[in-house]
Design a protein around this motif. Structure first.
Motif, PDB file in Angstrom:
ATOM      1  N   ALA A  58       0.899  -1.436   0.061  1.00 10.63           N
ATOM      2  CA  ALA A  58       0.112  -0.020   0.089  1.00 10.63           C
ATOM      3  C   ALA A  58       0.848   1.363  -0.111  1.00 10.63           C
ATOM      4  O   ALA A  58       0.577   2.133  -0.537  1.00 10.63           O
ATOM      5  CB  ALA A  58      -0.943   0.101   1.274  1.00 10.63           C
ATOM      6  N   LEU A  59       2.072   1.253   0.599  1.00  9.65           N
ATOM      7  CA  LEU A  59       2.975   2.338   0.748  1.00  9.65           C
ATOM      8  C   LEU A  59       3.685   2.494  -0.585  1.00  9.65           C
ATOM      9  O   LEU A  59       3.487   3.615  -0.939  1.00  9.65           O
ATOM     10  CB  LEU A  59       4.044   2.017   1.783  1.00  9.65           C
ATOM     11  CG  LEU A  59       5.064   3.302   1.655  1.00  9.65           C
ATOM     12  CD1 LEU A  59       4.430   4.647   2.318  1.00  9.65           C
ATOM     13  CD2 LEU A  59       6.426   2.703   2.310  1.00  9.65           C
ATOM     14  N   THR A  60       3.983   1.471  -1.354  1.00  8.43           N
ATOM     15  CA  THR A  60       4.466   1.761  -2.437  1.00  8.43           C
ATOM     16  C   THR A  60       3.549   2.105  -3.483  1.00  8.43           C
ATOM     17  O   THR A  60       3.751   3.243  -4.375  1.00  8.43           O
ATOM     18  CB  THR A  60       5.093   0.370  -3.034  1.00  8.43           C
ATOM     19  OG1 THR A  60       6.230  -0.121  -2.198  1.00  8.43           O
ATOM     20  CG2 THR A  60       5.750   0.548  -4.602  1.00  8.43           C
ATOM     21  N   GLU A  61       2.342   2.064  -3.352  1.00  5.92           N
ATOM     22  CA  GLU A  61       1.281   2.566  -4.244  1.00  5.92           C
ATOM     23  C   GLU A  61       0.966   4.055  -4.092  1.00  5.92           C
ATOM     24  O   GLU A  61       0.872   4.866  -5.073  1.00  5.92           O
ATOM     25  CB  GLU A  61      -0.069   1.829  -4.226  1.00  5.92           C
ATOM     26  CG  GLU A  61      -0.171   0.507  -4.424  1.00  5.92           C
ATOM     27  CD  GLU A  61      -1.497  -0.271  -4.366  1.00  5.92           C
ATOM     28  OE1 GLU A  61      -2.426   0.446  -3.902  1.00  5.92           O
ATOM     29  OE2 GLU A  61      -1.501  -1.366  -4.754  1.00  5.92           O
ATOM     30  N   ILE A  62       1.149   4.279  -2.752  1.00  6.43           N
ATOM     31  CA  ILE A  62       1.309   5.753  -2.604  1.00  6.43           C
ATOM     32  C   ILE A  62       2.488   6.683  -2.910  1.00  6.43           C
ATOM     33  O   ILE A  62       2.364   7.564  -3.684  1.00  6.43           O
ATOM     34  CB  ILE A  62       1.089   5.973  -1.043  1.00  6.43           C
ATOM     35  CG1 ILE A  62      -0.231   5.487  -0.621  1.00  6.43           C
ATOM     36  CG2 ILE A  62       1.050   7.500  -0.538  1.00  6.43           C
ATOM     37  CD1 ILE A  62      -0.170   5.341   1.104  1.00  6.43           C
ATOM     38  N   ILE A  63       3.796   6.067  -2.530  1.00  4.94           N
ATOM     39  CA  ILE A  63       4.920   6.786  -3.092  1.00  4.94           C
ATOM     40  C   ILE A  63       5.289   6.977  -4.255  1.00  4.94           C
ATOM     41  O   ILE A  63       6.009   7.633  -5.014  1.00  4.94           O
ATOM     42  CB  ILE A  63       6.176   6.353  -2.180  1.00  4.94           C
ATOM     43  CG1 ILE A  63       6.512   5.033  -2.290  1.00  4.94           C
ATOM     44  CG2 ILE A  63       5.605   6.800  -0.405  1.00  4.94           C
ATOM     45  CD1 ILE A  63       7.564   4.632  -1.282  1.00  4.94           C
ATOM     46  N   ASP A  64       4.740   5.622  -5.021  1.00  2.00           N
ATOM     47  CA  ASP A  64       4.798   5.722  -6.692  1.00  2.00           C
ATOM     48  C   ASP A  64       4.163   7.155  -7.230  1.00  2.00           C
ATOM     49  O   ASP A  64       4.397   7.157  -8.319  1.00  2.00           O
ATOM     50  CB  ASP A  64       4.442   4.433  -7.180  1.00  2.00           C
ATOM     51  CG  ASP A  64       5.591   3.324  -7.048  1.00  2.00           C
ATOM     52  OD1 ASP A  64       6.748   3.818  -6.658  1.00  2.00           O
ATOM     53  OD2 ASP A  64       5.111   2.364  -7.305  1.00  2.00           O
ATOM     54  N   GLN A  65       3.297   7.566  -6.608  1.00  2.00           N
ATOM     55  CA  GLN A  65       2.501   8.829  -6.885  1.00  2.00           C
ATOM     56  C   GLN A  65       3.078  10.174  -6.783  1.00  2.00           C
ATOM     57  O   GLN A  65       2.735  11.073  -7.295  1.00  2.00           O
ATOM     58  CB  GLN A  65       0.882   8.837  -6.452  1.00  2.00           C
ATOM     59  CG  GLN A  65       0.274   7.667  -7.083  1.00  2.00           C
ATOM     60  CD  GLN A  65       0.277   7.207  -8.583  1.00  2.00           C
ATOM     61  OE1 GLN A  65      -0.097   8.206  -9.415  1.00  2.00           O
ATOM     62  NE2 GLN A  65       0.845   6.095  -9.022  1.00  2.00           N
TER      63      GLN A  65
END
Length: 94
Positions: A58-65
């Motif tokens: 979930a974090l990766t989905e956020i920080i990839d934005q």
């Protein structure tokens, strides 16, 4: 929810142009309770942010934005789960 410490190293040539969009992105996440704090390192080589997310996926989905990621400012990124146990910002246990 878990805590994550994210450290990035900058591609300095692109930093100034993208910084306002990056800070708006982090500011919005802070308003949502996702980012506890964030900022640049003292030497200007990168930055550190403390996030709360369900898990690393979930974090990766956020920080990839993050505009820094999307627009090529991130030369390197490390993500580590963090387990805070002591501190003034932690809820008091009863």
């Amino acid at each position: 929810m878990a805590w994550f410490l994210v450290e990035i190293t900058y591609v300095r040539e692109k930093l100034e142009e993208v910084r306002p969009r990056h800070r708006k992105f982090l500011s919005d996440l802070a308003d949502q309770g996702v980012v506890a704090l964030g900022g640049p390192l003292g030497d200007g080589s990168g930055g550190i942010s403390l996030y709360q997310a369900a898990d690393e996926t979930a974090l990766t989905e956020i920080i990839d934005q993050d505009p820094y990621h999307l627009e090529g400012v991130v030369a390197e990124r490390t993500v580590r789960e963090f387990k805070p146990v002591i501190g003034a910002w932690l809820p008091k246990e009863s």
